[in-house]
Design a protein around this motif. Structure first.
Motif, PDB file in Angstrom:
ATOM      1  N   LEU A 148      56.084 -15.830  17.890  1.00 18.84           N
ATOM      2  CA  LEU A 148      56.516 -14.472  18.229  1.00 18.84           C
ATOM      3  C   LEU A 148      57.343 -14.462  19.509  1.00 18.84           C
ATOM      4  CD1 LEU A 148      53.258 -12.484  17.409  1.00 18.84           C
ATOM      5  CD2 LEU A 148      55.448 -12.279  16.237  1.00 18.84           C
ATOM      6  N   MET A 151      60.831 -15.868  18.734  1.00  9.13           N
ATOM      7  CA  MET A 151      61.688 -14.950  17.983  1.00  9.13           C
ATOM      8  C   MET A 151      62.205 -13.818  18.856  1.00  9.13           C
ATOM      9  SD  MET A 151      59.581 -14.783  14.405  1.00  9.13           S
ATOM     10  CE  MET A 151      59.224 -16.282  13.474  1.00  9.13           C
ATOM     11  N   VAL A 163      58.636  -9.585  11.839  1.00  6.02           N
ATOM     12  CA  VAL A 163      58.154 -10.962  11.771  1.00  6.02           C
ATOM     13  C   VAL A 163      57.066 -11.036  10.702  1.00  6.02           C
ATOM     14  CG1 VAL A 163      57.088 -12.868  13.019  1.00  6.02           C
ATOM     15  CG2 VAL A 163      58.659 -11.319  14.209  1.00  6.02           C
ATOM     16  N   VAL A 201      55.055  -6.684  13.295  1.00 10.72           N
ATOM     17  CA  VAL A 201      54.412  -7.940  12.905  1.00 10.72           C
ATOM     18  C   VAL A 201      53.627  -7.697  11.623  1.00 10.72           C
ATOM     19  CG1 VAL A 201      52.845  -9.778  13.612  1.00 10.72           C
ATOM     20  CG2 VAL A 201      54.247  -8.616  15.326  1.00 10.72           C
TER      21      VAL A 201
END
Length: 487
Positions: A148, A151, A163, A201
């Motif tokens: 994470l 990214m 994501v 997420v």
């Protein structure tokens, strides 16, 4: 975050294949893929390991010939198998087509062109190979958090970032209070407040909806005992983990574990405020930990591949001298097959046990069979349903109330299609090379569908999603758990 990024596939490249929409690939493995001369290590603090390849480096391989020749020239062995988990997921998330599961009104096997992802950059984080063999163990949380952070470092200020984390542990605490879930919550807030990035997420709910994977024990009367058998299979190349979560405001408990073929148990007394404790015995360990005041006992049984005598029926008994309002929950770690990897861990299961006539039988109904690392406030948990039975969750799809937190009542946030027709399981998606199509089944392939719809709802679902997330395109699911579903 997955394994195997088909950066040379025609549905991820421009016409003529002069460039790829893959902005970067970061391989987290200690022995990473790709040519070290063209790769580098991330410059983000704490992430200086593995190897990253940016778009400029990836483009140098695109003229090497066929897809296979491109991957061979790039020294990318992760795509030797056409049926690779990361590629199957990536096709549903960002391919230049719409799978029948995504396109309203499409028939079986019909693919619709979708330009909704043409301007979307893809950042792919490849998990270490060792983690892919046992993806439900605790190490997955650390590499997921690193993914994470990486990214976000690749994203521009003010952008939308979704994501898909297709791996997560089924271990607890199942209420959103783990260090990983709290860190993700903070990361989402930091990205928005500091850089104007809207971060979403997405997790699958898991494929372990099984009456024998989650057990609840309720001690409504003082001086009662409840027991379960834990069946540990032969052939495990890694230790099998089982967690026992006790109420935050617990009274005293006594935990006993009896190994197969033994009659004398290993006993562990838990009292309020007990600190970290490790009790080792032949073939395993009992570890007491505290997470935000919640006591947990972790039972780890050694690899049965090397010590076959450890396989068999373990007996776990819990005695409560006082009545307890909240239940005690037991979870086993997932041990399923991961495409492209050798399976090192087979699933353990519980069996109800009544050692003494007065023992209280545990409850085992499959509810709460969700990924334990996906129960945070900022994550979206996606389960699956069959398209020909739109009112029912898929039999294997994790669901039902978690121990606490946001998922304590309903379970998964939303359901997407995981099976299109009864005669052909799975959903249609691309393979590692241009041309062949494959069917993949599991909630891993529900999560990217929701993520794509979040980025571009009008095109991804042919205009049937009029409202922004998290409640667009949802109708109430008429099933035992009541999760909503994506139309």
């Amino acid at each position: 975050m997955d394994h195997g990024c088909a950066f040379a596939h025609q549905h991820l490249c421009d016409v003529g294949r002069t460039s790829t929409r893959v902005l970067a690939i970061w391989d987290q493995d200690p022995s990473p893929e790709f040519d070290p001369a063209r790769g580098s290590r991330p410059k983000v603090a704490g992430l200086q390991y593995g190897r990253q390849m940016d778009r400029a480096a990836l483009k140098t391989y695109l003229g090497a010939g066929s897809d296979r020749e491109v991957y061979r020239a790039a020294r990318y062995s992760a795509l030797e198998n056409d049926f690779t988990h990361g590629t199957l997921t990536l096709g549903l998330l960002a391919g230049q087509y719409l799978s029948p599961s995504l396109a309203q009104g499409s028939g079986l096997g019909e693919l619709k062109a979708g330009q909704d992802m043409d301007d979307v950059d893809i950042v792919f984080v490849q998990i270490p190979r060792a983690v892919g063999m046992c993806p439900s163990r605790g190490a997955i949380d650390r590499i997921s958090y690193d993914a994470l952070r990486y990214m976000l470092a690749c994203a521009q200020n003010g952008s939308d970032v979704v994501v898909v984390l297709d791996y997560g542990t089924e271990l607890g605490p199942h209420d959103g209070s783990s260090w990983f879930e709290r860190a993700v919550d903070q990361l989402v807030s930091w990205a928005k407040n500091k850089h104007g990035i809207r971060l979403k997420v997405v997790f699958p709910s898991g494929n372990s909806h099984d009456d024998q994977r989650h057990a609840k024990m309720k001690f409504v009367a003082a001086g009662t005992t409840s027991s379960v058998y834990l069946d540990v299979p032969y052939g495990n190349g890694a230790a099998a983990s089982t967690e026992i979560w006790f109420p935050p405001k617990m009274q005293a408990f006594m935990v006993s574990v009896t190994a197969p073929g033994h009659t004398i148990p290993v006993q562990l007394a838990l009292t309020p405020g007990i600190g970290p404790l490790v009790s080792a015995f032949a073939g395993g360990t009992l570890t007491v930990t505290l997470q935000n005041g919640q006591p947990c006992v972790l039972l780890e049984v050694g690899a049965t591949e090397t010590i076959p005598s450890l396989a068999g029926r373990w007996c776990i008994g819990i005695f409560s001298p006082k009545a307890q309002q909240a239940p005690v929950c037991l979870y086993t770690a997932w041990g399923g097959r991961n495409p492209g990897f050798v399976q090192r861990l087979w699933p353990c299961r519980f069996e109800s046990a009544q050692i003494e006539t007065q023992d209280i039988l545990p409850t085992m109904d499959g509810s709460g069979s969700l990924l334990g690392s996906a129960c945070g406030q900022s994550t979206t948990m996606v389960g699956g349903y069959e398209k020909w039975r739109p009112h029912y969750r898929a039999a294997y799809s994790g669901g039902g109330p978690a121990r606490g937190g946001r998922h304590a009542v309903r379970g998964a946030d939303v359901l997407c299609v995981v099976n299109e027709v009864s005669s052909l399981p799975g959903v249609l998606t691309m393979g590692a090379v241009s041309g062949p199509w494959y069917r993949a089944s599991g909630t891993s392939f529900a999560a990217p569908q929701w993520a794509r719809a979040w980025l571009s709802p009008p095109l991804a679902y042919q205009g049937v999603l009029p409202l922004p997330p998290p409640y667009f395109g949802i109708s109430q699911l008429r099933s035992e758990y009541g999760e909503p579903r994506l139309l």
